[in-house]
Design a protein around this motif. Structure first.
Motif, PDB file in Angstrom:
ATOM      1  N   SER A 125       0.849  -1.192   0.000  1.00 30.21           N
ATOM      2  CA  SER A 125       0.000   0.000   0.000  1.00 30.21           C
ATOM      3  C   SER A 125       0.886   1.244   0.000  1.00 30.21           C
ATOM      4  CB  SER A 125      -0.898  -0.017   1.252  1.00 30.21           C
ATOM      5  OG  SER A 125      -1.761   1.100   1.255  1.00 30.21           O
ATOM      6  N   LEU A 177      -6.350   0.594   0.257  1.00 21.57           N
ATOM      7  CA  LEU A 177      -5.495  -0.294  -0.543  1.00 21.57           C
ATOM      8  C   LEU A 177      -5.679  -0.025  -2.026  1.00 21.57           C
ATOM      9  CD1 LEU A 177      -5.748  -3.879   1.039  1.00 21.57           C
ATOM     10  CD2 LEU A 177      -3.977  -2.146   1.358  1.00 21.57           C
ATOM     11  N   GLU A 210      -4.948  -5.009  -4.720  1.00 16.43           N
ATOM     12  CA  GLU A 210      -4.745  -5.572  -3.376  1.00 16.43           C
ATOM     13  C   GLU A 210      -6.082  -5.704  -2.656  1.00 16.43           C
ATOM     14  OE1 GLU A 210      -2.072  -6.640  -1.880  1.00 16.43           O
ATOM     15  OE2 GLU A 210      -0.438  -5.865  -3.098  1.00 16.43           O
ATOM     16  N   VAL A 263       0.386  -3.924   6.386  1.00 12.87           N
ATOM     17  CA  VAL A 263       0.543  -3.113   5.169  1.00 12.87           C
ATOM     18  C   VAL A 263       1.996  -2.677   5.070  1.00 12.87           C
ATOM     19  CG1 VAL A 263      -1.755  -2.155   4.740  1.00 12.87           C
ATOM     20  CG2 VAL A 263      -0.291  -1.106   6.449  1.00 12.87           C
TER      21      VAL A 263
END
Ligand code: SAM
Length: 229
Positions: free
Chosen positions: A8, A15, A19, A37
């Protein structure tokens, strides 16, 4: 939801769609689920706060900076290979800590060019392998260049069957290193000379002739994993 690491950029709280689809549609993420993340600079524990079709928003609970990099630049110069072999090289090189992958067009390379679509696919392979191996830094995957365009390097190792030196005899693990591996048909004599002129030392990877992909793996493993990095 089972443990997952999602790429990310900027840790923005939303996101990227690709993803998000994976978390929502495949992993069935729900509000309150926790996952990791990351981007090139940071990693964080995150909690899902909103899900929708192709959408996932999260909040960062705790940031971390894990140490997963080798500590020096490790550039792999693999000769361009045909078919899906480059994807295999990129995946393994990413797991083993390469910071850049620059394919070379050598005299005996069967493949002589790489299209934009293939390059994009290799870059996605690098992102996936970085995620899988817990790396924050995704290695740069560059379009192929002719071997003669290779710059002079500070420290270089050239995988060369029959070479006298072993990696551990010549490697300085604290300096940036460039690694060159030949194509299916090997480097020509002139190419070996040129690589030596540019700062590469020929090294042996054992008594057997390895496929090019295996040689990239073996050389990188000796330089990074073998040094515990
Ligand atoms: N007939 C080719 C030759 O003798 O160079 C074989 C090429 S091999 C299939 C592909 C590449 O993997 C080589 O150019 C070299 O870079 C690397 N390689 C394979 N086996 C090796 C070994 N035992 N030691 C060092 N490098 C090796």
């Amino acid at each position: 939801m089972r443990p997952h690491r999602a790429y990310s950029p900027g840790l923005t709280g939303t996101l990227p769609p690709r993803e998000a689809r994976h978390l929502v549609e495949v992993l069935r993420a729900r509000v309150g689920d926790r996952f990791t993340v990351f981007d090139e600079h940071r990693e964080a524990l995150a909690e899902v706060v909103e899900v929708g079709p192709g959408l996932l928003r999260y909040r960062v609970l705790e940031e971390r900076v894990p140490e997963r990099e080798v500590g020096v630049e490790v550039v792999l110069y693999p000769a361009l290979l045909k078919g899906d072999k480059m994807a295999e090289v990129v995946r393994m090189a990413t797991e083993l800590g390469a910071t850049r992958i620059q394919p070379l067009i050598a005299l005996h390379s069967v493949a002589k060019e790489m299209g934009e679509a293939k390059l994009e696919r290799l870059r996605r392979v690098a992102v996936e392998a970085a995620k899988q191996s817990g790396r924050l830094r995704v290695p740069e995957v560059l379009p192929p260049i002719p071997l003669r365009a290779l710059p002079r390097v500070e420290q270089g190792l050239l995988a060369h069957p029959g070479a006298g030196a072993r990696v551990r005899e010549v490697l300085d693990p604290d300096r940036p290193v460039a690694l060159a591996v030949g194509p299916e048909g090997g480097f020509s004599g002139e190419e070996v000379e040129l690589l030596v002129e540019r700062g590469f030392t020929p090294v042996s990877l054992g008594r057997r002739i390895l496929r090019s992909e295996t040689a990239s793996l073996a050389l990188l493993a000796l330089v990074t994993a073998g040094e515990g990095r």
